[in-house]
Write a protein that holds these residues in place. Sequence first.
Motif, PDB file in Angstrom:
ATOM      1  N   ASP A 145      31.691  84.269  -6.078  1.00 44.88           N
ATOM      2  CA  ASP A 145      32.056  82.974  -6.640  1.00 44.88           C
ATOM      3  C   ASP A 145      33.226  82.423  -5.836  1.00 44.88           C
ATOM      4  OD1 ASP A 145      33.401  80.963  -8.373  1.00 44.88           O
ATOM      5  OD2 ASP A 145      31.895  81.574  -9.851  1.00 44.88           O
ATOM      6  N   THR A 146      33.109  81.180  -5.399  1.00 45.88           N
ATOM      7  CA  THR A 146      34.139  80.591  -4.539  1.00 45.88           C
ATOM      8  C   THR A 146      35.183  79.789  -5.313  1.00 45.88           C
ATOM      9  OG1 THR A 146      32.794  78.612  -4.155  1.00 45.88           O
ATOM     10  CG2 THR A 146      32.531  80.442  -2.611  1.00 45.88           C
ATOM     11  N   THR A 147      35.153  79.875  -6.636  1.00 44.58           N
ATOM     12  CA  THR A 147      36.083  79.064  -7.438  1.00 44.58           C
ATOM     13  C   THR A 147      37.018  79.916  -8.281  1.00 44.58           C
ATOM     14  OG1 THR A 147      34.510  78.863  -9.281  1.00 44.58           O
ATOM     15  CG2 THR A 147      34.406  77.186  -7.561  1.00 44.58           C
ATOM     16  N   VAL A 148      37.177  81.184  -7.920  1.00 44.93           N
ATOM     17  CA  VAL A 148      37.982  82.092  -8.738  1.00 44.93           C
ATOM     18  C   VAL A 148      39.448  81.674  -8.747  1.00 44.93           C
ATOM     19  CG1 VAL A 148      38.642  84.481  -9.154  1.00 44.93           C
ATOM     20  CG2 VAL A 148      36.375  83.961  -8.241  1.00 44.93           C
ATOM     21  N   VAL A 149      40.001  81.408  -7.567  1.00 43.56           N
ATOM     22  CA  VAL A 149      41.412  81.006  -7.510  1.00 43.56           C
ATOM     23  C   VAL A 149      41.630  79.733  -8.317  1.00 43.56           C
ATOM     24  CG1 VAL A 149      43.264  80.175  -6.004  1.00 43.56           C
ATOM     25  CG2 VAL A 149      41.884  82.155  -5.315  1.00 43.56           C
ATOM     26  N   LYS A 150      40.779  78.756  -8.107  1.00 44.74           N
ATOM     27  CA  LYS A 150      40.897  77.505  -8.855  1.00 44.74           C
ATOM     28  C   LYS A 150      40.856  77.752 -10.357  1.00 44.74           C
ATOM     29  CE  LYS A 150      38.898  72.849  -9.161  1.00 44.74           C
ATOM     30  NZ  LYS A 150      37.836  71.950  -8.646  1.00 44.74           N
ATOM     31  N   SER A 151      40.053  78.719 -10.790  1.00 44.37           N
ATOM     32  CA  SER A 151      39.880  78.975 -12.226  1.00 44.37           C
ATOM     33  C   SER A 151      41.102  79.596 -12.884  1.00 44.37           C
ATOM     34  CB  SER A 151      38.665  79.879 -12.454  1.00 44.37           C
ATOM     35  OG  SER A 151      38.960  81.250 -12.254  1.00 44.37           O
ATOM     36  N   ILE A 152      42.007  80.198 -12.080  1.00 47.76           N
ATOM     37  CA  ILE A 152      43.179  80.842 -12.688  1.00 47.76           C
ATOM     38  C   ILE A 152      44.456  80.026 -12.534  1.00 47.76           C
ATOM     39  CG2 ILE A 152      42.234  83.166 -12.428  1.00 47.76           C
ATOM     40  CD1 ILE A 152      44.063  83.585 -10.032  1.00 47.76           C
ATOM     41  N   LEU A 153      44.385  78.921 -11.796  1.00 49.76           N
ATOM     42  CA  LEU A 153      45.548  78.057 -11.658  1.00 49.76           C
ATOM     43  C   LEU A 153      45.750  77.256 -12.945  1.00 49.76           C
ATOM     44  CD1 LEU A 153      45.060  76.757  -8.007  1.00 49.76           C
ATOM     45  CD2 LEU A 153      46.382  78.739  -8.804  1.00 49.76           C
TER      46      LEU A 153
END
Length: 370
Positions: A145-153
């Motif tokens: 999944d390429t949106t993991v960092v975005k999901s935890i911000l």
Amino acid sequence: MKKVGLLTALLAVGMMSACSSAKKQQTIEEPNYVRTQETEKLLTNLKKSSSKGIMFGHHDDTVYGIGWDGDEGRSDVKSVCGDYPAVISFDLGEIELKGDDSLDKVPFDKIRKEIINQYQRGGMVSLSWHVRNPKTGGDSWDVTDTTVVKSILPGGENHEKFSGWLGKVADFLNSLKVADGVKVPILFRPWHEHTGSWFWWGEKLCTPDEYKTLWRMTVDSLRTHGVDNALYAYSPGSEPKDTAQYLKRYPGDDIIDLIGFDTYQNDRDSYIAGLDKSLAIVDSIGKSHDKVIAITETGYEGIPDAKWWTGTLLPAIEKYPVAYVLVWRNARERVTHFYAPYPGQTSAADFVEFYNNPKTLFAADANLYQ
């Protein structure tokens, strides 16, 4: 008009006074942004250490090795040369899951004890964090999944969950105390090798701004939780070709204390060339940004070269002001996966020469808190 002017002036004075009071109050309410005396001393001595020599480091050095696991006071490095590494690193992976053991099956209580032991020797501890994927439930290497960092911000669907994970890291760092209550300083090295894309925080998995925000969120959270015994290390892989590429995702001088890189040997010639390129980059940035520089991970798996320590590694790094060079672990569950010698290993005799060289520093030489 005069009354209006007077009123405006009074309001302006009042606002200035309020701002001044707010600043004073902010200083009073933010004691956690002031690092402990011991942590500041560590940073001061790291900046001086390269004038004495290069500290040698080894991951998981005192918790297991080739043919042993958990033996008190044991170390493959010490068994070969008679002294512990000046730097020992451990990993906090899976502390976020409330488990008793790390991802390498080392009890966190044992890691805490060994961190304190290393501090009492005068050496340093570096901590990495191979944190699990908070979106998929996979490990650090799960890049599906390429949106993991975005999901935890902040604002992301996994932000609250991840904030709790950061709280567990903070609890561990705050628990690192000696008998008199003094906190043990550590070097925290999260979000490493981000210039590759094998971790969920890697280059192709988040934007530069998202990566920088992740770093700031991490440091801000730890400070909010009272962590005042940490220095922070920025540690990409060997991919950057120049200073601009190295700094592309750099989160800022105000939160980073040490810069380095991770690289491993396959082909000797390309390894030496790569070391020189990366060292020249961090040396330049270290001088312009007033940062300590280090080789945060390196090594040659299995060390089949009998003269690797004095014939390859030391000549490649000794011309740069490197604070430390750290090799990876000696895995007890994978007998071919080791990066430091053990008694009888092919490069052991050469490692003793490396140890005896006045340019290398081990635990007895470190004295990082005096």
